[in-house]
Design a protein around this motif. Structure first.
Motif, PDB file in Angstrom:
ATOM      1  N   VAL A   1     -85.807  61.222  45.180  1.00  0.00           N
ATOM      2  CA  VAL A   1     -84.939  60.047  45.266  1.00  0.00           C
ATOM      3  C   VAL A   1     -85.639  58.839  44.649  1.00  0.00           C
ATOM      4  N   LEU A   2     -86.914  58.634  44.994  1.00  0.00           N
ATOM      5  CA  LEU A   2     -87.662  57.526  44.392  1.00  0.00           C
ATOM      6  C   LEU A   2     -87.741  57.653  42.880  1.00  0.00           C
ATOM      7  N   TYR A   3     -88.011  58.873  42.409  1.00  0.00           N
ATOM      8  CA  TYR A   3     -88.095  59.098  40.964  1.00  0.00           C
ATOM      9  C   TYR A   3     -86.773  58.735  40.283  1.00  0.00           C
ATOM     10  N   GLU A   4     -85.653  59.118  40.908  1.00  0.00           N
ATOM     11  CA  GLU A   4     -84.337  58.820  40.332  1.00  0.00           C
ATOM     12  C   GLU A   4     -84.052  57.320  40.335  1.00  0.00           C
ATOM     13  N   LEU A   5     -84.466  56.627  41.391  1.00  0.00           N
ATOM     14  CA  LEU A   5     -84.202  55.197  41.496  1.00  0.00           C
ATOM     15  C   LEU A   5     -85.078  54.356  40.580  1.00  0.00           C
ATOM     16  N   PHE A   6     -86.354  54.701  40.485  1.00  0.00           N
ATOM     17  CA  PHE A   6     -87.313  53.835  39.797  1.00  0.00           C
ATOM     18  C   PHE A   6     -87.990  54.469  38.592  1.00  0.00           C
ATOM     19  N   GLY A   7     -87.790  55.762  38.354  1.00  0.00           N
ATOM     20  CA  GLY A   7     -88.449  56.463  37.262  1.00  0.00           C
ATOM     21  C   GLY A   7     -89.733  57.124  37.715  1.00  0.00           C
ATOM     22  N   LYS A   8     -89.906  58.389  37.357  1.00  0.00           N
ATOM     23  CA  LYS A   8     -91.045  59.164  37.831  1.00  0.00           C
ATOM     24  C   LYS A   8     -92.373  58.564  37.385  1.00  0.00           C
TER      25      LYS A   8
ATOM     26  N   HIS B   1     -93.139  55.499  36.629  1.00  0.00           N
ATOM     27  CA  HIS B   1     -93.394  54.240  37.337  1.00  0.00           C
ATOM     28  C   HIS B   1     -93.853  54.519  38.771  1.00  0.00           C
ATOM     29  N   ILE B   2     -93.181  55.419  39.468  1.00  0.00           N
ATOM     30  CA  ILE B   2     -93.545  55.750  40.849  1.00  0.00           C
ATOM     31  C   ILE B   2     -94.949  56.348  40.899  1.00  0.00           C
ATOM     32  N   GLN B   3     -95.248  57.275  40.000  1.00  0.00           N
ATOM     33  CA  GLN B   3     -96.573  57.887  40.024  1.00  0.00           C
ATOM     34  C   GLN B   3     -97.658  56.850  39.729  1.00  0.00           C
ATOM     35  N   LYS B   4     -97.384  55.927  38.831  1.00  0.00           N
ATOM     36  CA  LYS B   4     -98.359  54.871  38.534  1.00  0.00           C
ATOM     37  C   LYS B   4     -98.546  53.964  39.752  1.00  0.00           C
ATOM     38  N   GLU B   5     -97.450  53.542  40.370  1.00  0.00           N
ATOM     39  CA  GLU B   5     -97.531  52.586  41.485  1.00  0.00           C
ATOM     40  C   GLU B   5     -98.087  53.192  42.770  1.00  0.00           C
ATOM     41  N   LEU B   6     -97.755  54.445  43.042  1.00  0.00           N
ATOM     42  CA  LEU B   6     -98.136  55.033  44.325  1.00  0.00           C
ATOM     43  C   LEU B   6     -99.359  55.942  44.268  1.00  0.00           C
ATOM     44  N   PHE B   7     -99.691  56.449  43.061  1.00  0.00           N
ATOM     45  CA  PHE B   7    -100.724  57.482  43.001  1.00  0.00           C
ATOM     46  C   PHE B   7    -101.807  57.240  41.956  1.00  0.00           C
ATOM     47  N   SER B   8    -101.935  56.011  41.460  1.00  0.00           N
ATOM     48  CA  SER B   8    -102.978  55.787  40.455  1.00  0.00           C
ATOM     49  C   SER B   8    -103.738  54.490  40.739  1.00  0.00           C
ATOM     50  N   LEU B   9    -104.848  54.352  40.071  1.00  0.00           N
ATOM     51  CA  LEU B   9    -105.644  53.129  40.190  1.00  0.00           C
ATOM     52  C   LEU B   9    -105.062  51.996  39.348  1.00  0.00           C
TER      53      LEU B   9
END
Length: 114
Positions: free
Chosen positions: A81-88, A90-98
């Motif tokens: 759902v997050l990926y669909e709303l904000f783009g995969k 972008h989400i991976q960068k914001e939540l899972f990267s430095l």
């Protein structure tokens, strides 16, 4: 396909809270997780009340959320759902990267797994 759901009473497992902080100063928090009642991933409307001790909250839509278990990495469908709303990406960068800008974050720490 993403659908808006009507006001309801929701029990979430595999949950966390997403914090949104925009450069304009606007901010908000949203429940994300898996609903036991309807077997669907949920990303709530903005949280308007939250009792952290009781793990009970209410959102702008009027839905009530009971959070079961400990906060964790949201369910796979919730992340979709997050990926669909904000783009995969972008989400991976914001939540899972430095390289995160701080616009999106989990309220409760998780094991970093995209």
């Amino acid at each position: 396909m993403l659908i808006g759901l009507s006001k309801s009473e929701v029990q979430l497992i595999n949950w966390n809270i997403i914090q949104l902080s925009l450069p304009s100063g606007e901010s908000g928090e949203f429940f994300i997780g898996y609903s036991l009642k309807d077997s669907l991933a949920r990303f709530s409307t903005p949280i308007v009340e939250y009792d952290e001790i009781k793990r009970l909250g209410r959102t702008r839509s009027g839905s009530t959320y009971q959070l079961l278990g400990q906060p964790s990495h949201p369910c796979k469908d919730g992340m979709h759902v997050l990926y669909e709303l904000f783009g995969k990406e972008h989400i991976q960068k914001e939540l899972f990267s430095l390289e995160a800008s701080g616009v999106l974050s989990f309220k409760y720490p998780i094991n970093k797994k995209p």
